[in-house]
Design an enzyme around this catalytic site. Structure first.
Site, PDB file in Angstrom:
ATOM      1  N   HIS A 105       0.872  -1.188   0.000  1.00  0.00           N
ATOM      2  CA  HIS A 105       0.000   0.000   0.000  1.00  0.00           C
ATOM      3  C   HIS A 105       0.907   1.235   0.000  1.00  0.00           C
ATOM      4  O   HIS A 105       2.030   1.177   0.499  1.00  0.00           O
ATOM      5  CB  HIS A 105      -0.830  -0.059   1.281  1.00  0.00           C
TER       6      HIS A 105
ATOM      7  N   ASP B 288       3.108  -4.512   8.138  1.00  0.00           N
ATOM      8  CA  ASP B 288       1.909  -3.696   7.943  1.00  0.00           C
ATOM      9  C   ASP B 288       0.707  -4.631   8.086  1.00  0.00           C
ATOM     10  O   ASP B 288       0.385  -5.401   7.189  1.00  0.00           O
ATOM     11  CB  ASP B 288       1.962  -3.053   6.548  1.00  0.00           C
TER      12      ASP B 288
ATOM     13  N   GLN C  92      -4.619  -4.911   6.984  1.00  0.00           N
ATOM     14  CA  GLN C  92      -5.681  -5.807   6.506  1.00  0.00           C
ATOM     15  C   GLN C  92      -5.727  -7.108   7.295  1.00  0.00           C
ATOM     16  O   GLN C  92      -6.745  -7.797   7.302  1.00  0.00           O
ATOM     17  CB  GLN C  92      -5.475  -6.135   5.022  1.00  0.00           C
TER      18      GLN C  92
ATOM     19  N   LYS D 256     -10.230  -0.823  10.581  1.00  0.00           N
ATOM     20  CA  LYS D 256     -10.292  -1.987   9.685  1.00  0.00           C
ATOM     21  C   LYS D 256     -10.534  -3.276  10.462  1.00  0.00           C
ATOM     22  O   LYS D 256     -10.568  -4.355   9.885  1.00  0.00           O
ATOM     23  CB  LYS D 256      -8.996  -2.092   8.874  1.00  0.00           C
TER      24      LYS D 256
ATOM     25  N   CYS E  99      -4.906   2.523  -3.458  1.00  0.00           N
ATOM     26  CA  CYS E  99      -3.649   3.054  -2.883  1.00  0.00           C
ATOM     27  C   CYS E  99      -2.513   2.053  -3.052  1.00  0.00           C
ATOM     28  O   CYS E  99      -1.667   1.894  -2.167  1.00  0.00           O
ATOM     29  CB  CYS E  99      -3.813   3.417  -1.412  1.00  0.00           C
TER      30      CYS E  99
HETATM   31  N1  PLP Z   1      -1.688  -0.697   4.639  1.00  0.00           N
HETATM   32  C1  PLP Z   1      -2.641  -1.424   4.037  1.00  0.00           C
HETATM   33  C2  PLP Z   1      -2.323  -2.806   3.561  1.00  0.00           C
HETATM   34  C3  PLP Z   1      -3.919  -0.909   3.888  1.00  0.00           C
HETATM   35  O1  PLP Z   1      -4.870  -1.630   3.293  1.00  0.00           O
HETATM   36  C4  PLP Z   1      -4.184   0.393   4.369  1.00  0.00           C
HETATM   37  C5  PLP Z   1      -5.510   1.009   4.164  1.00  0.00           C
HETATM   38  O2  PLP Z   1      -6.243   0.643   3.286  1.00  0.00           O
HETATM   39  C6  PLP Z   1      -3.162   1.098   4.998  1.00  0.00           C
HETATM   40  C7  PLP Z   1      -1.928   0.521   5.114  1.00  0.00           C
HETATM   41  C8  PLP Z   1      -3.396   2.467   5.555  1.00  0.00           C
HETATM   42  O3  PLP Z   1      -4.295   2.403   6.617  1.00  0.00           O
HETATM   43  P1  PLP Z   1      -4.856   3.757   7.278  1.00  0.00           P
HETATM   44  O4  PLP Z   1      -5.401   4.570   6.138  1.00  0.00           O
HETATM   45  O5  PLP Z   1      -5.908   3.292   8.217  1.00  0.00           O
HETATM   46  O6  PLP Z   1      -3.712   4.395   7.955  1.00  0.00           O
END
Ligand code: PLP
Length: 417
Positions: free
Chosen positions: A133, A210, A213, A236, A374
């Site tokens: 992401h 990370d 998800q 999430k 993203c």
């Molecule tokens: N990393 C992954 C794999 C994601 O799917 C997301 C959000 O969709 C993020 C990071 C960023 O999360 P946040 O926008 O809640 O900080």
């Protein structure tokens, strides 16, 4: 390792009971029952989370760690008790390893600026994967600009699985950090994080995972994964927006300088010298999202009460059902077919833009995500501008998958297919 063993798939009555915990699922959208398949973007909230927020504001709202009065003590106790519950949920060694942040993005930026930036030298390498992401790409690019470090990217194969041999080759003398996604939001791939971590540690390289998800789909045990850092977002995993967690091993946090300065993160301040607070508060400058933290713990309590196994079994069954159903639709191409997958389905429809698919599905009350998620480099890897993404949660049903498939048939009618 399979993400889930389909030990006992919950019966439809059980899933109906779970559904009834989520008031928003009773909404009608454009005259149709809401079919919410955009859980990768954010999950819906159960009543227990909504109630926790309400109870906080009705019975304990005050600032934390500051007041000597009753409400402030209550709020502080609830806020810190929430931290301890979150620590237990991810099996951290202690509550001091849980830093409250706004979400995954902020957690990764914190590690980038506080852990990596001070030690990175020109030519040092940061290893990420091709399925990240943007939140796990751009913070490292900033550190590269600031220090002269270099970003290295582990490729993925056509199914969306990580090339572990390439990972082994790319882990080098100059690697200062691995930052890897646990579950890809664009492909659904579940990475073998414990294995990747042990390979990195064998070379003395710390690992950030990370987990944005992963939290809603997998049981997460940070000590079993043996990672140095684990980042996730409350929203999430059935919790509120604006709150998330950076888990970090205590020794890492102790060694890291504060990232932001302000109230809460200090022991004493004079114009000559400031003494920082102990961990984790050293990283929590300013009034925090008190209510969010308490409600996040309520969300994790909710997940614990149901249990990772039933959720996993249900989602694995739903993913298998949806995958087979979409494969049977002519002109649908699935993007992301790795063997180890969480309940996320990305696809494209021949000659129809993903946004058109999403817009038409919305007319039938079906909420999906359409776009690059993203994860533009993932789109580039597959040569598509965008995909449609149906991402499932514990409350989704086979009937909703059927509605999605019917919706796609409507889209194809509109486009004369
Ligand atoms: N990393 C992954 C794999 C994601 O799917 C997301 C959000 O969709 C993020 C990071 C960023 O999360 P946040 O926008 O809640 O900080």
């Amino acid at each position: 390792m399979k993400p889930f063993e389909a030990v006992c798939v919950p019966d439809p009555e059980t899933v109906a009971r779970w559904r009834s915990d989520f008031p928003i699922l009773r909404e009608q959208v454009r005259g149709a029952p809401l079919v919410y398949l955009d859980n990768g973007a954010t999950t819906q909230k159960p009543s227990s989370v909504i109630d926790a927020e309400r109870a906080y504001y009705e019975h304990m709202n005050a600032n934390v760690h500051r007041g000597v009065h009753y409400l402030s003590e209550r709020a502080t106790d609830a806020y810190e008790a929430a931290r301890a519950r979150i620590a237990r949920f991810v099996n951290a060694a202690g509550a001091e390893e849980i830093v409250y942040v706004r979400g995954t993005t902020e957690a990764i930026n914190l590690v980038a600026q506080s852990y990596l930036r001070p030690l990175a030298r020109p030519g040092d390498e940061i290893l990420i994967s091709a399925m990240e992401h943007h939140s796990n790409i751009v913070p490292w690019q900033l550190v590269c600009e600031q220090t002269g470090a270099v970003l290295k990217v582990v490729p993925i194969d056509d199914s969306g699985a990580l090339d572990v041999d390439a990972y082994a080759r790319l882990l080098g003398e100059r690697t200062r950090l691995v930052s890897i996604v646990h579950v890809s939001n664009a492909l659904g791939t579940v990475n073998p994080v414990a294995r990747l971590t042990s390979m990195a540690h064998a070379r003395g390289v710390p690992v950030l995972v990370d987990g944005a998800q992963a939290m809603a789909h997998l049981p997460v045990d940070v000590r079993a994964l043996d990672c140095d850092f684990y980042a996730f977002s409350g929203h999430k995993v059935y919790g509120p927006t604006g709150i998330g967690v950076l888990y970090a091993r205590a020794d890492r946090l102790e060694a890291m300088p504060p990232w932001q300065g302000g109230g809460e993160m200090i022991r004493s301040v004079t114009f000559e010298k400031t003494v920082y607070n102990a961990i984790p508060w050293k990283f929590e400058a300013g009034t925090p999202n008190i209510c969010g933290a308490i409600a996040l713990a309520a969300a994790l309590d909710y997940v614990s009460a149901i249990g990772a196994d039933p959720i996993g079994a249900h989602e694995a069954e739903l993913l298998a059902y949806a995958t087979a159903a979409l494969r049977a639709v002519p002109q649908v191409r699935l993007i992301g077919t790795a063997r180890e997958k969480a309940a996320i389905l990305s696809f494209v429809l021949d000659r129809v833009h993903a946004h058109d698919v999403g817009t038409i599905l919305d007319h039938y009350g079906i909420a999906v995500r359409a776009g690059h998620h993203c994860a533009m480099p993932v789109m580039q890897r597959y040569g598509v501008a965008a995909t449609v993404r149906a991402s499932f949660a514990l409350y989704n049903t086979r009937a909703e998958v059927d509605a999605l498939v019917e919706g796609i048939a409507r889209v194809q009618e509109v486009f004369g297919q």
